[in-house]
Design an enzyme around this catalytic site. Structure first.
Site, short mmCIF file in Angstrom:
data_model
loop_
_atom_site.label_atom_id
_atom_site.label_comp_id
_atom_site.label_asym_id
_atom_site.label_seq_id
_atom_site.Cartn_x
_atom_site.Cartn_y
_atom_site.Cartn_z
N ARG A 92 21.88 -24.93 1.34
CA ARG A 92 21.12 -23.95 1.73
C ARG A 92 20.14 -23.42 0.72
O ARG A 92 19.45 -22.66 0.63
CB ARG A 92 21.91 -22.61 2.09
CG ARG A 92 22.55 -22.69 3.45
CD ARG A 92 23.41 -21.81 3.93
NE ARG A 92 24.67 -22.03 3.34
CZ ARG A 92 25.99 -21.24 3.18
NH1 ARG A 92 25.87 -20.21 3.96
NH2 ARG A 92 26.91 -21.53 2.53
N TYR A 97 43.43 -24.76 4.96
CA TYR A 97 42.72 -24.54 6.04
C TYR A 97 43.71 -24.60 7.54
O TYR A 97 43.38 -23.79 8.32
CB TYR A 97 41.46 -25.15 6.13
CG TYR A 97 40.42 -24.70 5.09
CD1 TYR A 97 39.78 -23.63 5.29
CD2 TYR A 97 40.03 -25.54 4.18
CE1 TYR A 97 38.79 -23.23 4.32
CE2 TYR A 97 38.86 -25.33 3.09
CZ TYR A 97 38.54 -23.80 3.36
OH TYR A 97 37.49 -23.41 2.49
N ARG A 100 17.97 -27.65 9.32
CA ARG A 100 19.11 -27.39 10.03
C ARG A 100 18.87 -26.06 11.11
O ARG A 100 19.83 -25.80 11.82
CB ARG A 100 20.29 -26.59 9.06
CG ARG A 100 20.92 -27.66 8.24
CD ARG A 100 22.10 -28.39 9.05
NE ARG A 100 22.82 -27.16 10.02
CZ ARG A 100 23.32 -26.30 9.53
NH1 ARG A 100 24.03 -26.45 8.41
NH2 ARG A 100 24.17 -25.36 10.30
N ARG A 149 27.46 -29.56 -3.87
CA ARG A 149 26.68 -28.82 -2.61
C ARG A 149 25.24 -28.92 -3.06
O ARG A 149 24.44 -27.71 -2.97
CB ARG A 149 27.26 -27.36 -2.86
CG ARG A 149 28.61 -27.34 -2.26
CD ARG A 149 28.77 -27.54 -0.92
NE ARG A 149 30.06 -27.28 -0.46
CZ ARG A 149 30.52 -26.18 0.33
NH1 ARG A 149 29.57 -24.98 0.48
NH2 ARG A 149 31.70 -25.95 0.74
N ASP A 195 31.51 -32.29 5.84
CA ASP A 195 32.15 -31.46 5.23
C ASP A 195 33.72 -31.89 5.27
O ASP A 195 34.14 -32.84 6.15
CB ASP A 195 32.08 -29.96 6.02
CG ASP A 195 32.74 -28.95 5.68
OD1 ASP A 195 32.35 -28.36 4.82
OD2 ASP A 195 33.97 -28.70 5.73
C1 LIG Z 1 36.25 -26.06 0.37
C2 LIG Z 1 35.16 -26.90 0.91
C3 LIG Z 1 34.37 -26.94 2.12
N1 LIG Z 1 33.64 -27.86 2.42
C4 LIG Z 1 33.59 -28.66 1.43
C5 LIG Z 1 34.60 -28.11 0.21
C6 LIG Z 1 34.90 -28.78 -1.01
C7 LIG Z 1 33.73 -28.39 -2.04
C8 LIG Z 1 33.85 -26.95 -2.53
O1 LIG Z 1 34.88 -26.47 -2.96
O2 LIG Z 1 32.83 -26.10 -2.54
C9 LIG Z 1 32.88 -29.91 0.82
C10 LIG Z 1 31.30 -29.92 1.06
N2 LIG Z 1 30.65 -29.06 2.36
C11 LIG Z 1 29.37 -29.61 2.39
C12 LIG Z 1 29.31 -30.60 1.37
C13 LIG Z 1 28.02 -31.24 1.55
C14 LIG Z 1 27.71 -32.29 0.58
C15 LIG Z 1 27.29 -31.66 -0.83
O3 LIG Z 1 27.89 -31.30 -1.82
O4 LIG Z 1 25.78 -31.54 -0.99
C16 LIG Z 1 30.40 -30.79 0.53
C17 LIG Z 1 30.67 -31.72 -0.38
C18 LIG Z 1 28.20 -29.01 3.23
C19 LIG Z 1 28.58 -27.65 3.68
N3 LIG Z 1 29.72 -27.08 4.24
C20 LIG Z 1 29.57 -26.02 4.55
C21 LIG Z 1 27.97 -25.81 4.25
C22 LIG Z 1 27.23 -24.37 4.80
C23 LIG Z 1 26.86 -24.37 6.18
C24 LIG Z 1 25.66 -24.37 6.73
O5 LIG Z 1 24.60 -24.78 5.93
O6 LIG Z 1 25.35 -24.03 7.59
C25 LIG Z 1 27.46 -26.78 3.92
C26 LIG Z 1 25.94 -26.96 3.71
C27 LIG Z 1 30.41 -25.15 5.21
C28 LIG Z 1 31.44 -24.81 4.39
N4 LIG Z 1 32.59 -25.72 4.39
C29 LIG Z 1 33.64 -25.26 3.65
C30 LIG Z 1 33.29 -23.95 2.97
C31 LIG Z 1 33.85 -22.99 1.96
C32 LIG Z 1 31.86 -23.47 3.42
C33 LIG Z 1 30.97 -22.53 3.24
C34 LIG Z 1 30.89 -21.49 4.23
C35 LIG Z 1 29.73 -20.76 4.16
O7 LIG Z 1 29.24 -20.15 3.12
O8 LIG Z 1 28.70 -20.59 5.06
C36 LIG Z 1 34.81 -25.96 3.25
#
Ligand SMILES: Cc1c2[nH]c(c1CCC(=O)O)Cc1[nH]c(c(CCC(=O)O)c1C)Cc1[nH]c(c(CCC(=O)O)c1C)Cc1[nH]c(c(C)c1CCC(=O)O)C2
Length: 364
Positions: A51, A171, A60, A47, A96
């Site tokens: 953000r 999910y 974004r 990640r 994602d």
């Molecule tokens: C479980 C999981 C998800 N997504 C992901 C996982 C596995 C990694 C982990 O265990 O954290 C993987 C993921 N999601 C995202 C990345 C981007 C690449 C990186 O690592 O920089 C990666 C590798 C972008 C994202 N994926 C998400 C965001 C945030 C949304 C945004 O910026 O608007 C980002 C940057 C949304 C997301 N998507 C998911 C979650 C739990 C969330 C967070 C919700 C929140 O807190 O808003 C599912």
């Protein structure tokens, strides 16, 4: 069964993907994945794009998460941001884990502050029919974005990724994030045949998605089984291991390093490592020397600074980062990372300083 043996006895028929260039092949990150001597311990952060970066929040603005994942220009910019700012040793493709599910027509969204939400959860055999195969055309924007990215990245390797079948299933079945996974586990314990068929479908989709990324130019792939830590080792072995093994087997022939990671998986490191990855990630609950013992020989280890340490000030970050480096000192192949993703409120400068600290302290 040896760690890399295919449960089906099939050998993947793919030919090795050419590594983009010699500089990428010889990068500290790929060397560490191959357990070769490195000029410094490579660092990247799960990640790292997201953000915590003001430049991310800016690009974004007004664009929904899933829409941004389908725009190659944005994906390229966001993937490059942490490389430019922090000088990390690898980029991770901005996407994602639910993107391939969206691409095959599952009605889902990523809700800000919540995560993936699935309109109609998958709970019956009839629901399973909604999970069709993923073709490269379904995710042509991924191929396009990786083409753009690899031109921009120069000698920096690009990590592709996907969600593991169990985490994706959690999910799909729950319909959104869960603390207990009661519906997913109800299917796993109560209808093992449907469960096995669902995970097998997801393994095919995940493998297809990883292949697209590798063929487009990703130099390594990470399989996120983020929520596998909810399982007892015997249940993981019985009900999950085969599907993750299928994913790793499907991409083994490319010769790109395969990384496997989950949160709270200390008790699962052994069975997870049997799924076949070349690198196994650990969270902060297990010291890396102990993690390596559990994983066994022949694999590099990734991890594992507690992401909350970054809120504690420079001195604490350095003390805790040094503890990670010390616990990894005897390992063949260590990739420095956090034990889970960067938290949104993390100070970006603290991350930049951490990269510099690890590079300086491990320079050989
Ligand atoms: C479980 C999981 C998800 N997504 C992901 C996982 C596995 C990694 C982990 O265990 O954290 C993987 C993921 N999601 C995202 C990345 C981007 C690449 C990186 O690592 O920089 C990666 C590798 C972008 C994202 N994926 C998400 C965001 C945030 C949304 C945004 O910026 O608007 C980002 C940057 C949304 C997301 N998507 C998911 C979650 C739990 C969330 C967070 C919700 C929140 O807190 O808003 C599912």
């Amino acid at each position: 069964m040896s760690a890399n043996a295919s449960p089906t006895g099939q050998t993947p028929t793919v030919t090795p993907a050419p590594v983009r260039n010699d500089a990428v092949r010889e990068s500290a990150f790929l060397k560490a994945c191959r357990r070769e001597p490195v000029p410094h311990t490579p660092v990247w952060f799960m990640r790292q794009a997201g953000r915590s970066l003001p430049e991310y929040r800016k690009v974004r603005e007004g664009i929904a998460m899933l829409d941004s994942c389908m725009r190659p220009d944005l994906v390229t910019e966001i993937t490059l941001q942490p490389v430019r700012r922090h000088h990390v040793d690898a980029a991770i493709y901005f996407s994602d884990i639910v993107v391939p599910l969206k691409a095959i027509g599952i009605d889902l969204d990523i809700k800000p502050g919540i995560g993936p939400v699935v309109e109609q959860p998958v709970r019956t055999r009839a629901d399973l029919a909604r999970l069709r195969d993923l073709t490269p055309e379904d995710v042509s924007y991924v191929t396009e974005a990786i083409g753009m990215l690899t031109r921009e990245l120069g000698s920096t390797p690009l990590i592709g990724f996907a969600g593991a079948p169990f985490t994706l299933a959690s999910y799909l079945i729950e319909g959104g994030p869960s603390r207990t996974y009661e519906n997913a586990k109800a299917m796993m314990y109560g209808d093992p045949e449907l469960w096995a068929d669902l995970l097998d479908r997801l393994a095919d989709i995940t493998a297809a998605f990883l292949k697209v990324q590798i063929e487009a130019g990703a130099s390594a792939v990470q399989l996120f089984d983020s929520w596998a830590g909810a399982l007892a080792p015997a249940d993981y072995r019985r009900s999950v291991l085969a599907s993750s093994t299928k994913v790793f087997d499907a991409v083994a022939g490319y010769g790109v390093p395969r990384i496997h990671f989950g949160v709270g998986t200390g008790e699962l490191l052994k069975p997870m490592s049997e799924a076949g990855a070349d690198v196994v990630g650990a969270d902060w609950r297990v010291p890396l020397d102990e993690a390596a013992r559990r994983v066994g020989p022949g694999k590099a280890i990734q991890g594992n600074l507690d992401p909350t340490v970054l809120f504690a000030g420079r001195e604490a970050v350095e003390t805790k980062a040094q503890e990670v480096l010390d616990s990894a000192a005897g390992l063949e192949g260590h990739i420095f990372n956090l034990g889970h993703g960067v938290m949104p409120n993390t100070d970006a400068d603290a991350l930049t300083r951490l990269v510099e600290y690890v590079h300086t302290r491990t320079a050989r």
